[in-house]
Scaffold this active site. Sequence first.
Site, PDB file in Angstrom:
ATOM      1  N   TRP A 169      29.459  43.127  76.997  1.00  0.00           N
ATOM      2  CA  TRP A 169      29.669  44.967  76.179  1.00  0.00           C
ATOM      3  C   TRP A 169      31.301  45.352  77.077  1.00  0.00           C
ATOM      4  O   TRP A 169      31.396  45.119  78.218  1.00  0.00           O
ATOM      5  CB  TRP A 169      28.163  45.695  77.093  1.00  0.00           C
ATOM      6  CG  TRP A 169      28.851  47.492  77.379  1.00  0.00           C
ATOM      7  CD1 TRP A 169      29.023  48.490  76.316  1.00  0.00           C
ATOM      8  CD2 TRP A 169      28.400  48.219  78.814  1.00  0.00           C
ATOM      9  NE1 TRP A 169      29.405  49.842  76.550  1.00  0.00           N
ATOM     10  CE2 TRP A 169      28.721  49.530  78.617  1.00  0.00           C
ATOM     11  CE3 TRP A 169      28.472  47.804  80.106  1.00  0.00           C
ATOM     12  CZ2 TRP A 169      28.825  50.534  78.843  1.00  0.00           C
ATOM     13  CZ3 TRP A 169      28.678  48.798  80.708  1.00  0.00           C
ATOM     14  CH2 TRP A 169      27.999  50.206  80.125  1.00  0.00           C
ATOM     15  N   ASP A 251      21.989  44.411  83.888  1.00  0.00           N
ATOM     16  CA  ASP A 251      22.170  45.722  83.287  1.00  0.00           C
ATOM     17  C   ASP A 251      21.053  45.245  82.378  1.00  0.00           C
ATOM     18  O   ASP A 251      20.790  44.540  81.675  1.00  0.00           O
ATOM     19  CB  ASP A 251      23.714  45.013  82.130  1.00  0.00           C
ATOM     20  CG  ASP A 251      23.885  46.631  82.037  1.00  0.00           C
ATOM     21  OD1 ASP A 251      23.504  48.031  81.833  1.00  0.00           O
ATOM     22  OD2 ASP A 251      25.254  46.656  81.713  1.00  0.00           O
ATOM     23  N   LYS A 289      18.788  54.497  76.151  1.00  0.00           N
ATOM     24  CA  LYS A 289      18.789  54.201  74.964  1.00  0.00           C
ATOM     25  C   LYS A 289      16.576  54.421  74.870  1.00  0.00           C
ATOM     26  O   LYS A 289      16.137  54.800  73.612  1.00  0.00           O
ATOM     27  CB  LYS A 289      19.305  52.373  74.462  1.00  0.00           C
ATOM     28  CG  LYS A 289      20.089  52.449  74.508  1.00  0.00           C
ATOM     29  CD  LYS A 289      20.258  52.976  73.582  1.00  0.00           C
ATOM     30  CE  LYS A 289      22.262  52.501  73.068  1.00  0.00           C
ATOM     31  NZ  LYS A 289      22.954  52.551  74.760  1.00  0.00           N
TER      32      LYS A 289
END
Length: 452
Positions: A169, A251, A289
């Site tokens: 990312w 993460d 999400k």
Amino acid sequence: MAPSQIHDAPIPPAPNKQSESRFASLPIPPVDEPFTLNAEFLSDTYPQKVNLGIGVYRTESGDPWPLPVVEEAETQLHRSKNVARHEYLTIQGDGKFLNLARDLVFGFDSGIEPNGTHQQNGDHNKDKENKDRIVSIQTISGTGANRLGAEFLARSLHPRNVWIPEPTWANHLTIWDLVGVERKPYPYFDPATKAFNYDSTVQTLKTQAQKGDVVILHACAHNPTGADPSKEQWTKLASIFQQKGLIPFFDLAYQGFASGSLDEDAFAIRHFMNCTPRIEFCVAQSFSKNFGLYGQRAGALHLVTNPAESESSLPQIALANLSHLVRGEYSMAPRGGSEIVRTVLSSPDLRKKWGEDLKNMSGRIKAMRQALYDELLKLGTPGKWEHILAQIGMFSYTGLTEPQVLAIRQRHHVYMLKSGRISMSGLNPKNVSYVARAIDDVVRTVTLARKQ
């Protein structure tokens, strides 16, 4: 000249040249590709255009999907008419939300499973011991958790390096650049197999990483590749972290969204938590999400410590340092999103409905993987495409090259990142065949050109 005449005298004009701003030497930062690509998509008037770039969930009709359970929680919160609903949180955040968020990650026995039943871990003493090791603080979603954790580690431990998966990312690179820790890549993805490059990762960490270095790990549904380590590989990686004295930084952006199972998606974190000798590490947790709360910015940072018996106050001191950073950065996190998450996670009924929403989202993603794979096979598209099924979560690394990606965009108005990453939720029954034909067209063109 009299004093009054001095003050009244006209100021002589400045030299006749263009003034230079103090900011004239500012560097131009790199553009954020996903958002730039999305803007390009929105300005495209082609009727069959397809957006596979932006990392948000979309329905089969291509629309945003507010989770039904979130809408129900919002209704409950509205009806409660809590007069304090717009008040400040504490610097640490909403304590009940943080406990529920922590239990969701680490699987403590106070958690509630998606079917509404209480999880029976059976080892309450161990749970209590582990909870005492964890410091939790509310953040501005996962980005805020990554940023706060990076700032805290950089200031308190002064790591020589942070090892970042290649690829990753993009914000990982920006965040660690801003805190001034030297960034080093480790070869996470194998382009040949289109899977996690376990051997090269292990070799790099064993031979080059130094004690006290931070290593960024995607807990599940690696962004951008969708390629995750196996459970066996996670177990072996934990041993390497113990041997080398490395600091994992997980993460966690997709718990429950990736596989549909909260437990499966948190396996790596829970394994590292229960390792002996103990490992100290960070977890950046996002609810963007798995709750669809993209704009609400609900998240948490969890710091797992290993205090000696004489250091019982260590977690409180760590929290005080984290709170000090938060106070100087943004004072406290927003409460709207965390109240929604807290409402859902604290209710067996809503928790069960949330589990159904997670299965709905993850199930549609899996169905689109299968549909794209089937279409490419039906077309006889050159190359192997099994990796589309083997990868997991919102994203897939197709294996397409940058020239192929640009050709697909130009010829067929299908938008994806230059790396070949696609967001699977951008596919639906109406466009998956079109996308497959676009890929087939460009791949065949390259294949034929090589043969000639």
